[in-house]
Design a protein around this motif. Structure first.
Motif, short mmCIF file in Angstrom:
data_model
loop_
_atom_site.label_atom_id
_atom_site.label_comp_id
_atom_site.label_asym_id
_atom_site.label_seq_id
_atom_site.Cartn_x
_atom_site.Cartn_y
_atom_site.Cartn_z
N CYS A 30 -11.06 -11.35 2.98
CA CYS A 30 -11.09 -10.17 2.12
C CYS A 30 -10.53 -8.97 2.85
N GLY A 31 -9.57 -8.28 2.37
CA GLY A 31 -8.83 -7.23 2.92
C GLY A 31 -9.66 -5.80 2.60
N CYS A 32 -10.26 -5.90 1.68
CA CYS A 32 -11.01 -4.42 1.21
C CYS A 32 -12.20 -4.51 1.91
N CYS A 33 -12.81 -5.70 2.37
CA CYS A 33 -14.08 -5.80 3.48
C CYS A 33 -13.50 -5.07 4.78
N LYS A 34 -12.43 -5.68 5.32
CA LYS A 34 -11.79 -5.10 6.58
C LYS A 34 -11.76 -3.85 6.64
N ASP A 35 -11.07 -2.89 5.34
CA ASP A 35 -11.03 -1.61 5.38
C ASP A 35 -12.37 -0.96 5.30
N TRP A 36 -13.28 -1.53 4.62
CA TRP A 36 -14.61 -0.84 4.76
C TRP A 36 -15.22 -0.88 5.92
N ILE A 37 -15.06 -1.78 6.69
CA ILE A 37 -15.59 -2.17 8.28
C ILE A 37 -14.68 -1.02 8.97
N THR A 38 -13.36 -0.89 8.86
CA THR A 38 -12.70 0.15 9.54
C THR A 38 -13.23 1.62 9.28
N HIS A 39 -13.50 1.89 7.91
CA HIS A 39 -14.31 3.11 7.77
C HIS A 39 -15.51 3.50 8.31
N LEU A 40 -16.31 2.31 8.29
CA LEU A 40 -17.45 2.52 9.34
C LEU A 40 -17.24 3.10 10.62
N GLU A 41 -16.37 2.12 11.25
CA GLU A 41 -16.06 2.09 12.69
C GLU A 41 -15.41 3.64 12.93
N ALA A 42 -14.73 4.11 12.11
CA ALA A 42 -14.10 5.55 12.10
C ALA A 42 -15.20 6.74 12.03
N ASN A 43 -16.39 6.25 11.49
CA ASN A 43 -17.33 7.20 11.34
C ASN A 43 -18.57 6.91 12.19
N GLY A 44 -18.23 6.31 13.48
CA GLY A 44 -19.28 6.21 14.28
C GLY A 44 -20.12 4.90 14.56
N PHE A 45 -19.74 4.04 13.51
CA PHE A 45 -20.49 2.82 13.48
C PHE A 45 -20.00 1.76 14.47
N ARG A 46 -20.89 1.09 15.13
CA ARG A 46 -20.40 -0.21 15.67
C ARG A 46 -20.66 -1.63 14.89
N VAL A 47 -19.73 -2.51 14.46
CA VAL A 47 -20.00 -3.32 13.70
C VAL A 47 -19.74 -4.63 14.16
N LYS A 48 -20.50 -5.70 13.88
CA LYS A 48 -20.68 -6.84 14.32
C LYS A 48 -20.25 -7.82 12.85
N VAL A 49 -19.29 -8.39 12.76
CA VAL A 49 -18.74 -9.01 11.57
C VAL A 49 -19.10 -10.78 11.43
N HIS A 50 -19.46 -11.09 10.43
CA HIS A 50 -19.82 -12.63 10.28
C HIS A 50 -18.89 -12.92 8.99
N ASP A 51 -17.86 -13.70 9.38
CA ASP A 51 -16.82 -14.20 8.15
C ASP A 51 -17.26 -15.27 7.61
N VAL A 52 -18.37 -15.40 6.81
CA VAL A 52 -19.02 -16.40 6.38
C VAL A 52 -19.40 -16.37 4.93
N GLY A 53 -18.88 -15.38 4.39
CA GLY A 53 -19.29 -15.02 2.93
C GLY A 53 -20.67 -14.34 2.89
N ASN A 54 -21.00 -13.58 1.87
CA ASN A 54 -22.13 -12.89 1.59
C ASN A 54 -23.37 -13.24 0.80
N THR A 55 -23.18 -14.23 0.01
CA THR A 55 -24.03 -14.79 -0.99
C THR A 55 -25.47 -14.80 -0.25
N ALA A 56 -25.51 -15.67 0.80
CA ALA A 56 -26.82 -15.88 1.59
C ALA A 56 -27.35 -14.68 2.05
N ALA A 57 -26.74 -13.82 2.55
CA ALA A 57 -26.93 -12.73 3.27
C ALA A 57 -27.77 -11.66 2.23
N ARG A 58 -27.03 -11.55 1.13
CA ARG A 58 -27.42 -10.91 0.02
C ARG A 58 -28.78 -11.42 -0.57
#
Length: 161
Positions: A41-69
Motif C-alpha cells: 500500500c503506497g498511501c500507507c507508506k505516505d502516511w508513515i512518511t507524514h508521521l516521521e516528518a512530524n517527529g514520530f518514530r514508526v515501527k511497521v508491520h507489513d501483515v495487513g491491519n484487519t487483526a490489529a483493528r
C-alpha cells in the motif's frame, strides 16, 4: 605527553558535540507509533512518511491491519487501510499527525481516533498523485463504548450540500 594532551582534547571536543541537545530533542520527546498495513500500500507508506516528518518514530508491520483493528476494538465501519497504536490509543486510517499529538496532550478516556475510508486530501492521500484533490472529512474520536464524535474537521467549506 603532547600526543596524550591532543587525544584528550579531541575526546573532549567529541563529548561536547555529543552532549549538545539535538534539534529533535528541542522539539519535544519522540512519539512512537506501531503501524499495521499491507506491504504493497503506497498511501500507507505516505502516511508513515507524514508521521516521521512530524517527529514520530514508526515501527511497521507489513501483515495487513484487519487483526490489529479488531484487537484494538475499532469497528469495521470505521476501517481504513492501516491501523496504528500510539501512546496507548488506536489510530485508524489517515489521521493527521497534529490530531494524534492533540489526542496525546488531552488524553481523553477513549479508544482512539479514526478517519474512515481513504479521503483525498488527508495525509497519505494528498498531493499531485491524487490530483491535489481535497475532499471534506472528519477525524472521529472513538469512545470506550464504540460511539464516535467529531474530533476535527477538514475542508468543510468545500463540502457541497
Amino acid at each position: 605527553m603532547k600526543p596524550r594532551r591532543a587525544l584528550l582534547g579531541s575526546l573532549a571536543g567529541v563529548v561536547a558535540l555529543l552532549w549538545r541537545p539535538s534539534a529533535a530533542l528541542a522539539q519535544g520527546p519522540t512519539i512512537f507509533a506501531e503501524v499495521w498495513k499491507s506491504p504493497t500500500c503506497g498511501c500507507c507508506k505516505d502516511w508513515i512518511t507524514h508521521l516521521e516528518a512530524n517527529g514520530f518514530r514508526v515501527k511497521v508491520h507489513d501483515v495487513g491491519n484487519t487483526a490489529a483493528r479488531a484487537r484494538l476494538k475499532i469497528a469495521a465501519k470505521l476501517g481504513s487501510c492501516h491501523t496504528a497504536l500510539v501512546g496507548g490509543y488506536a489510530i485508524e486510517g489517515h489521521v493527521p499527525a497534529a490530531d494524534i499529538q492533540r489526542l496525546l496532550k488531552e488524553r481523553p478516556d477513549a479508544i482512539g481516533l479514526a478517519v474512515p475510508g481513504m479521503p483525498h486530501g488527508s495525509p497519505g492521500m494528498d498531493g499531485p498523485a491524487y490530483g491535489n484533490r481535497q475532499d471534506p472529512y472528519d477525524v472521529l474520536l472513538i469512545a470506550q463504548d464504540g460511539s464516535t464524535r467529531v474530533f476535527s474537521s477538514y475542508f468543510k467549506s468545500r463540502r457541497q450540500t
